[in-house]
Structures are given as C-alpha cells and as structure tokens.
Design an enzyme around this catalytic site. Structure first.
Site, PDB file in Angstrom:
ATOM      1  N   TRP A 187       0.862  -1.183   0.000  1.00  0.00           N
ATOM      2  CA  TRP A 187       0.000   0.000   0.000  1.00  0.00           C
ATOM      3  C   TRP A 187       0.893   1.225   0.000  1.00  0.00           C
ATOM      4  O   TRP A 187       1.907   1.270   0.701  1.00  0.00           O
ATOM      5  CB  TRP A 187      -0.900   0.042   1.239  1.00  0.00           C
ATOM      6  CG  TRP A 187      -1.650   1.344   1.345  1.00  0.00           C
ATOM      7  CD1 TRP A 187      -2.785   1.698   0.670  1.00  0.00           C
ATOM      8  CD2 TRP A 187      -1.282   2.490   2.135  1.00  0.00           C
ATOM      9  NE1 TRP A 187      -3.159   2.992   1.002  1.00  0.00           N
ATOM     10  CE2 TRP A 187      -2.246   3.496   1.893  1.00  0.00           C
ATOM     11  CE3 TRP A 187      -0.239   2.760   3.015  1.00  0.00           C
ATOM     12  CZ2 TRP A 187      -2.198   4.741   2.511  1.00  0.00           C
ATOM     13  CZ3 TRP A 187      -0.179   4.016   3.627  1.00  0.00           C
ATOM     14  CH2 TRP A 187      -1.155   4.983   3.374  1.00  0.00           C
ATOM     15  N   GLU A 228      -2.907  -2.978  -2.595  1.00  0.00           N
ATOM     16  CA  GLU A 228      -4.054  -2.452  -1.841  1.00  0.00           C
ATOM     17  C   GLU A 228      -4.443  -1.061  -2.323  1.00  0.00           C
ATOM     18  O   GLU A 228      -3.614  -0.147  -2.346  1.00  0.00           O
ATOM     19  CB  GLU A 228      -3.695  -2.420  -0.349  1.00  0.00           C
ATOM     20  CG  GLU A 228      -4.792  -1.868   0.544  1.00  0.00           C
ATOM     21  CD  GLU A 228      -4.370  -1.877   2.004  1.00  0.00           C
ATOM     22  OE1 GLU A 228      -5.125  -1.344   2.827  1.00  0.00           O
ATOM     23  OE2 GLU A 228      -3.266  -2.401   2.318  1.00  0.00           O
ATOM     24  N   ASP A 267      -9.568  -3.375   1.582  1.00  0.00           N
ATOM     25  CA  ASP A 267      -9.613  -2.881   2.963  1.00  0.00           C
ATOM     26  C   ASP A 267     -10.991  -2.295   3.216  1.00  0.00           C
ATOM     27  O   ASP A 267     -11.466  -1.446   2.458  1.00  0.00           O
ATOM     28  CB  ASP A 267      -8.528  -1.819   3.173  1.00  0.00           C
ATOM     29  CG  ASP A 267      -8.416  -1.380   4.618  1.00  0.00           C
ATOM     30  OD1 ASP A 267      -9.440  -0.947   5.195  1.00  0.00           O
ATOM     31  OD2 ASP A 267      -7.315  -1.453   5.180  1.00  0.00           O
ATOM     32  N   HIS A 270     -11.380   1.486   3.048  1.00  0.00           N
ATOM     33  CA  HIS A 270     -10.797   2.210   1.921  1.00  0.00           C
ATOM     34  C   HIS A 270     -11.778   2.528   0.808  1.00  0.00           C
ATOM     35  O   HIS A 270     -11.370   2.885  -0.292  1.00  0.00           O
ATOM     36  CB  HIS A 270      -9.613   1.425   1.342  1.00  0.00           C
ATOM     37  CG  HIS A 270      -8.390   1.514   2.184  1.00  0.00           C
ATOM     38  ND1 HIS A 270      -7.141   1.144   1.735  1.00  0.00           N
ATOM     39  CD2 HIS A 270      -8.215   1.926   3.464  1.00  0.00           C
ATOM     40  CE1 HIS A 270      -6.256   1.332   2.693  1.00  0.00           C
ATOM     41  NE2 HIS A 270      -6.890   1.795   3.756  1.00  0.00           N
ATOM     42  N   ASP A 302     -11.919   6.808   6.733  1.00  0.00           N
ATOM     43  CA  ASP A 302     -11.097   5.623   6.975  1.00  0.00           C
ATOM     44  C   ASP A 302     -10.421   5.748   8.333  1.00  0.00           C
ATOM     45  O   ASP A 302      -9.223   5.982   8.444  1.00  0.00           O
ATOM     46  CB  ASP A 302     -10.057   5.486   5.860  1.00  0.00           C
ATOM     47  CG  ASP A 302      -9.148   4.287   6.068  1.00  0.00           C
ATOM     48  OD1 ASP A 302      -9.614   3.297   6.650  1.00  0.00           O
ATOM     49  OD2 ASP A 302      -7.984   4.358   5.653  1.00  0.00           O
ATOM     50  N   ASP A 304     -10.177   3.506  10.845  1.00  0.00           N
ATOM     51  CA  ASP A 304      -9.516   2.327  11.409  1.00  0.00           C
ATOM     52  C   ASP A 304      -9.958   2.016  12.836  1.00  0.00           C
ATOM     53  O   ASP A 304      -9.138   1.700  13.690  1.00  0.00           O
ATOM     54  CB  ASP A 304      -7.997   2.481  11.340  1.00  0.00           C
ATOM     55  CG  ASP A 304      -7.472   2.335   9.926  1.00  0.00           C
ATOM     56  OD1 ASP A 304      -7.617   1.238   9.358  1.00  0.00           O
ATOM     57  OD2 ASP A 304      -6.943   3.319   9.378  1.00  0.00           O
ATOM     58  N   ASP A 334      -6.556  -4.941  10.220  1.00  0.00           N
ATOM     59  CA  ASP A 334      -5.854  -3.693   9.914  1.00  0.00           C
ATOM     60  C   ASP A 334      -6.593  -2.516  10.525  1.00  0.00           C
ATOM     61  O   ASP A 334      -7.284  -1.763   9.836  1.00  0.00           O
ATOM     62  CB  ASP A 334      -5.701  -3.516   8.401  1.00  0.00           C
ATOM     63  CG  ASP A 334      -4.822  -2.316   8.048  1.00  0.00           C
ATOM     64  OD1 ASP A 334      -4.188  -1.762   8.973  1.00  0.00           O
ATOM     65  OD2 ASP A 334      -4.760  -1.935   6.875  1.00  0.00           O
TER      66      ASP A 334
END
Length: 426
Positions: A187, A228, A267, A270, A302, A304, A334
């Site tokens: 990525w 990614e 992801d 993403h 995003d 996380d 992730d």
C-alpha cells in the site's frame, strides 16, 4: 461459565442447526483451519522501531494516547503473545518493514535485508507462528511530499521501488524459513489534497514502478503478493494514484501476461462509507484465484476503528462463504486504536472477525439457495431472518472452550490484570 452449561447449550444449538441441515461439527473443523493475520502495528500506533523514530504520516492518523504502548520488539512480542492467548484458533503475525531490529543498521529502507528481522523469525518459530510482511512507504523524509512509487522525482521513485523489492525478498525468506507462504502486501500513500492536472502522469509512474518491482519473480510456495487500493486519505482527499480501478486493471493485466498471482487487497475502510465491500467479492473471485481482506471499521472516514460484529463485517464473511471461497481468501486485521487498551483492541477485533466467519459458516446455505432457485422468495426471506436469531453464541462459546480460550467477556479480567502488571509500568 460452567463447562457443563456450555456443553448443554452447545448440544441444544447443534440440534437446532441440524433441523436446517447444518453440520456444526464440520463448521468447527473449518474454523480450526482458519488463520487470521494479526497486525503488529495495533500495539504501538504504527510507530515502528527505526532509530530515527518514524511517525505514521502519509495519510495515516492514530487517535488516542492510552498508556502502555509497546516501545520495542520485546514488548510488542509479549503483547502479541498475550493477545493471541485470548483468540481461539491458530493465527499469523503481520509485520511492517519499520518493525525490524535496527540497532546495528545504519542504512536506509532501500537496503533492508532479512537480517533486520531475525529476532521476529526466531520468536515466530518459538510460538509456532507464520509471518506476513508489508513494505513501509510512509513516515519517511522521502515520502513527506505525499509521493512514493508515483513520484515524478526519479531518485525518490527508484528509492521506493528498491525498498519494495527488498521487502519482497524478506517476505520470501519468511515463507521459506517458517514453512508457510508469507503474504506481502503493498500500500502506498500517494495522492494529493486538492485538484491535480497530473492523474495520468502519476498513474503512468506507478505502473512503471510496479512493472519494475514485480518483474522479479519469487517462489509462490514462499511468497504471495497483493496490492491495496484506497479511495482517499488524509492529505489525499482529491486524488489517490492507487485506486481500486487502477489496481484491478493492473493485476488483471499483470497476471494474464505473467501467469502470476498477485492478489487484490480489499480494505473495509478504503471505500466510500455507503459502498459495499461484500458486493465486490463475487466479481473479483470470478476472475482472480485469491483475495486478501483487510478487516477494519471506518466511521465517516477511513478511521480504522476496531472491528465489531456489525452488518458490514457479517455481510462480507457471508459473501466469502457463499462463494465457497474461504480457502481462497486471506483475512488480515488492519486497525489501530490508541484510545483503548491496545492488547484488548487486538482481542476484541479478532474475536469479532472470527465470530463473523462462524456466523457465515452456520448459515443453512443449501436450503436458502434451494428456496431462491424455486422462486420461493418468501421462504428464503423467512429462513434468512430466522438465522439471525439462531443460537449462534452457544456454538461460539463451545469453540472458545475447546480452544482453551475464555468465552463471553471473561477474557477482560485477564486483560485488566495484564494492564496492571505490565502495561501500566511502561
């Protein structure tokens, strides 16, 4: 919970699922063969152990300042071992390049070798774990302007090309030494905050860089590659070079020309918040042998957040299982949350991910498919809704107990004790 009660609840649940032709014993065999890739960077907020003290940057942001962050490999390994002891099943560890042993390394990231990761290999052997790996194209002076593999400055672009090449070599060493293929994921943070006239030029540079990187072939029994994509990031709101469309086309073209097997990585954070990652699975797996998933949870962006058993995660795992593609799919965590106990975040997110897989495997797919093929949409809907209220938790508790892992929230007491005895003293 008393073991007798767990066993009794399991037997009742097993009978209930059997009414819909679901063989729970076979489901648990599949769960025992599943291996999550547990990301090391949750334990230290993606800082790494470079002597210069790298910071995430490049579109990455970690929120929170909960005490107890791992400060070195030894602490991080201890934290990971603790987290794994509360996650049922046998799993893998996912490293970024910035987590090596740099005490005697005075060069830059384009000179990395497996020597900087021997401590991780030794530890993985001791714990009977496999390792995955990632190039770290962020948190560096040569990525400060937001460009790496799509940089128009040739010296910078070639620096990052060499870094990724070195990381793939390290990944192959992991796979060969530990006896299980290492997944190397790429990525990059490349993109810009506002409008650009250079979309085509940037993507030409990325295409050139990828051609140079993946022209080097590695043993696929030791190394698996993936790329990614991302829709946007902090500082790259207007344009990201490595978009989903770009990588989908590049992987298809590369694999066709080279009979290679570079994977796409999806992801969950993403894509646009209203976009279904689950809906992409059947299309991708129709044309690609394998798929890598990064399990995360984005809130409005995003962000996380720690994975939870929400509709998005359940739908993703349902789609994988309905496609009979669990063995073709690599599942990696992730997320990085520094607002709560980091070890507990590992455990909570991993357990939620495994719950989602178990929920999907317990779906009476054959019966639901039969109703749909017959055009009996009412029966299909009724059974799918009934599944949501089935005694899934009794199966989960039994599987945890069978793996000598606390069921329910009983693992929390252990995490609190570890925080008091270990994390609070850092």
């Amino acid at each position: 919970m008393d073991e007798t009660l767990i066993q009794k609840a399991y037997e009742i649940a097993e009978q209930k699922y059997a009414e819909y032709d679901v063989n729970v014993s076979e489901v648990l065999k599949k769960m025992n063969s599943l291996s999550l890739s547990v990301h090391c960077w949750q334990g230290d907020d993606v800082r790494g152990f470079e002597i210069s003290g790298s910071e995430p940057g490049g579109g990455l942001a970690v929120t929170g300042n909960y005490p107890g962050r791992a400060r070195n490999a030894g602490e991080l390994q201890t934290d990971l071992k603790t987290a794994l002891s509360f996650i049922p099943g046998r799993h893998r560890i996912n490293l970024h390049a910035i987590y090596g042993d740099f005490s005697e390394f005075n060069k830059d990231r384009d000179s990395l070798t497996y020597s900087q990761y021997l401590n991780w290999v030794d530890w993985a052997k001791e714990q009977s774990l496999a390792l995955d790996f990632n190039a770290s194209c962020f948190g560096h002076v040569k990525s400060a302007d937001g460009w790496t593999l799509s940089s128009l400055e040739e010296d910078k672009r070639l620096f990052w090309v060499e870094h990724v090449k070195r990381c793939r070599e390290i990944g192959e060493y992991f796979g060969r030494t530990l006896g299980e293929p290492c997944v190397h994921n790429l990525w990059i943070p490349d993109g810009c905050k506002d409008s650009t006239m250079l979309r085509v030029k940037r993507r030409e540079k990325l295409k050139q860089s990828l051609s140079e990187i993946y022209s080097v072939r590695h043993d696929r029994t030791c190394l698996m590659d993936s790329v990614e994509s991302k829709l946007f990031g902090i500082g790259s709101e207007a344009f990201v070079t490595g978009s989903h469309e770009f990588y989908t086309q590049w992987v298809s073209d590369h694999n066709f020309k080279n009979t290679d097997n570079v994977m796409l990585c999806l992801d969950m954070g993403h894509f646009h918040p209203t976009e279904s990652v689950a809906d992409k699975v059947s299309s991708i797996l129709m044309f690609h042998q394998r798929l890598l998933l990064h399990i995360s949870r984005g809130l409005r962006w995003d962000s996380d957040h720690v994975a939870i058993l929400d509709d998005g995660l359940k739908e993703l795992m349902l789609e994988i299982v309905r496609a009979d593609a669990l063995e073709r799919t690599y599942i990696a965590l992730d997320y990085f949350d520094a607002s709560i106990n980091r070890v507990g975040a590992w455990v909570a997110g991993a357990r939620s991910t495994l719950m989602a897989v178990l929920f999907a495997l317990l779906e009476p797919r054959d019966k639901i498919r039969e109703y749909e093929l017959e055009g009996d949409d009412l029966s299909k809907l009724a059974l799918m809704e009934t599944c949501k209220a089935m005694p899934f938790s009794a199966i989960w508790d039994y599987w945890c107990a069978a793996n000598n892992v606390p069921e329910g929230i009983y693992w929390l007491d252990n995490i609190r004790a570890y925080e008091k005895e270990v994390l609070s003293k850092r």
